[in-house]
Design a protein around this motif. Structure first.
Motif, PDB file in Angstrom:
ATOM      1  N   ALA A 172       0.734  -1.197  -0.008  1.00  0.00           N
ATOM      2  CA  ALA A 172      -0.022  -0.143  -0.079  1.00  0.00           C
ATOM      3  C   ALA A 172       0.777   1.031   0.140  1.00  0.00           C
ATOM      4  O   ALA A 172       0.645   2.133  -0.878  1.00  0.00           O
ATOM      5  N   ALA A 183       2.194   1.652  -3.298  1.00  0.00           N
ATOM      6  CA  ALA A 183       1.485   2.413  -4.491  1.00  0.00           C
ATOM      7  C   ALA A 183       1.177   3.716  -4.291  1.00  0.00           C
ATOM      8  O   ALA A 183       1.046   4.342  -5.240  1.00  0.00           O
ATOM      9  N   HIS A 184       1.180   4.109  -2.981  1.00  0.00           N
ATOM     10  CA  HIS A 184       1.097   5.534  -2.628  1.00  0.00           C
ATOM     11  C   HIS A 184       2.138   6.389  -3.236  1.00  0.00           C
ATOM     12  O   HIS A 184       1.747   7.273  -4.089  1.00  0.00           O
ATOM     13  N   ALA A 213       1.964   6.551  -7.139  1.00  0.00           N
ATOM     14  CA  ALA A 213       0.778   7.244  -7.467  1.00  0.00           C
ATOM     15  C   ALA A 213       1.562   8.997  -7.642  1.00  0.00           C
ATOM     16  O   ALA A 213       1.067   9.562  -8.716  1.00  0.00           O
ATOM     17  N   ASP A 260      -3.450   8.789  -2.042  1.00  0.00           N
ATOM     18  CA  ASP A 260      -4.038   7.775  -1.372  1.00  0.00           C
ATOM     19  C   ASP A 260      -5.098   6.969  -2.001  1.00  0.00           C
ATOM     20  O   ASP A 260      -5.274   5.909  -1.972  1.00  0.00           O
ATOM     21  N   ARG A 296      -5.628   6.837  -5.149  1.00  0.00           N
ATOM     22  CA  ARG A 296      -5.080   5.798  -6.216  1.00  0.00           C
ATOM     23  C   ARG A 296      -4.484   4.617  -5.677  1.00  0.00           C
ATOM     24  O   ARG A 296      -4.780   3.581  -6.219  1.00  0.00           O
ATOM     25  N   ALA A 297      -3.899   4.816  -4.570  1.00  0.00           N
ATOM     26  CA  ALA A 297      -3.262   3.481  -3.954  1.00  0.00           C
ATOM     27  C   ALA A 297      -4.640   2.441  -3.530  1.00  0.00           C
ATOM     28  O   ALA A 297      -4.428   1.461  -3.618  1.00  0.00           O
ATOM     29  N   ARG A 342      -5.596  -0.446  -5.556  1.00  0.00           N
ATOM     30  CA  ARG A 342      -4.784  -1.753  -5.343  1.00  0.00           C
ATOM     31  C   ARG A 342      -4.623  -2.441  -4.002  1.00  0.00           C
ATOM     32  O   ARG A 342      -4.173  -3.418  -3.870  1.00  0.00           O
ATOM     33  N   CYS A 343      -5.322  -1.793  -3.061  1.00  0.00           N
ATOM     34  CA  CYS A 343      -4.964  -2.285  -1.440  1.00  0.00           C
ATOM     35  C   CYS A 343      -6.329  -1.890  -0.600  1.00  0.00           C
ATOM     36  O   CYS A 343      -7.116  -1.007  -1.098  1.00  0.00           O
ATOM     37  N   LEU A 358      -3.707   0.475   4.094  1.00  0.00           N
ATOM     38  CA  LEU A 358      -3.206   1.826   3.845  1.00  0.00           C
ATOM     39  C   LEU A 358      -3.197   2.529   5.091  1.00  0.00           C
ATOM     40  O   LEU A 358      -2.130   3.198   5.628  1.00  0.00           O
TER      41      LEU A 358
END
Length: 303
Positions: free
Chosen positions: A175, A178-179, A182, A224, A226-227, A230-231, A236
């Protein structure tokens, strides 16, 4: 006073004072941060253009001022032939407008160069003391404190401390990564540089004073969101909690930091009922309608 100056004056007041005042108080802004960032960026662009056009309109003779107003209202750009035919006061008005625009543009370019230099220096240090992990697709830095951050721009890379690898679960680490990705994908460093440049040039202006703090926070919230594609929210939020004390070098984005607590509450609290996008568009539309009387009044006068 040249009545055609009413339009850029009204645009400057609208984008520099009224809309920022509404955005700071809008509850929908944190629910749809990308729309809010777009509104802040549009205000900055409109204010810069209006502040350049205002002295130009005051310098221009009536007929030329009327032609410029017609071009603005119909969104027609002057042809190269019209630009080369400028003489006297028209040429002086163009020079003044270009000089006014050059101030924030120069501050923006200087901020980008400084941030790029800082990121390049830090990237050089990472090549010496960090190690690339192909599984994480990130540079791992030996440090006990949990931290995850990214370097955007040409030196783009995601950096993870060994403390974060040891502390976070795989879901939490994914997470956080991914943040940061982004931020890189969204080129958020350009918007931060623009907000900082406005804050430097127009520091007493509400648009600059509020925007320089609101835009970075909204970009963190946008990353956040956008992340979260995926999570899970729990992964997160708990990652932000673990990384809250983490720090990042200058010109980098950190997953934790001072805004972590506010973002955790936002992630874990369901959005209130209603349509935040519609409320945001209605707010922006209402502010734009405030310009209608000025435009009508300007066009009702003879040239």
């Amino acid at each position: 006073m040249n009545h055609h100056a009413l339009v850029p004056l009204g645009l400057a007041l609208l984008s520099g004072f009224l809309v920022p005042w509404m955005l700071v108080r809008a509850r929908w802004a944190q629910q749809v941060p990308r729309l809010a960032v777009t509104a802040w960026a549009a205000c900055g662009a409109v204010f810069a253009v209006a502040s350049a056009l205002l002295p130009a309109q005051l310098l221009l003779p009536g007929e030329s001022s009327h032609r410029l107003s017609d071009m603005l209202l119909t969104l027609r750009a002057p042809s190269p032939g019209q630009l080369f035919a400028l003489r006297g006061r028209e040429l002086a008005a163009l020079a003044v407008a270009a000089a006014v625009l050059a101030v924030p543009a120069g501050a923006f370019a200087l901020g980008l160069l400084r941030a790029r230099r800082a990121r390049r220096q830090h990237a050089g240090v990472l090549r010496l003391i960090g190690r690339y992990d192909p599984e994480l697709r990130a540079v791992v830095l030996d440090h006990a404190r949990p931290a995850v951050y990214c370097l955007p721009g040409r030196s783009r890379r995601v950096v993870v401390s060994s403390g974060a690898v040891d502390t976070l679960t795989p879901a939490q680490l994914a997470a956080a990564l991914a943040h940061e990705r982004a931020h890189i994908a969204g080129r958020h460093h350009l918007l931060v540089a623009a907000a900082e440049a406005f804050g430097t040039v127009f520091r007493r202006l509400p648009l600059a004073r509020h925007g320089s703090s609101a835009v970075p926070l909204l970009l963190e919230m946008a990353a956040d969101d956008r992340a979260l594609r995926r999570c899970t929210r729990d992964a997160l939020a708990t990652a932000l909690y673990a990384l809250a004390a983490g720090r990042a070098p200058r010109a980098a984005f950190a997953a934790g930091g001072p805004s972590a607590a506010l973002r955790m509450r936002r992630i874990l609290t369901p959005h209130s009922a209603g349509h935040p996008v519609l409320r945001g568009l209605a707010t922006i539309g209402a502010a734009a309608l405030a310009m209608a009387p000025l435009v009508v009044a300007c066009c009702s006068f003879p040239a």
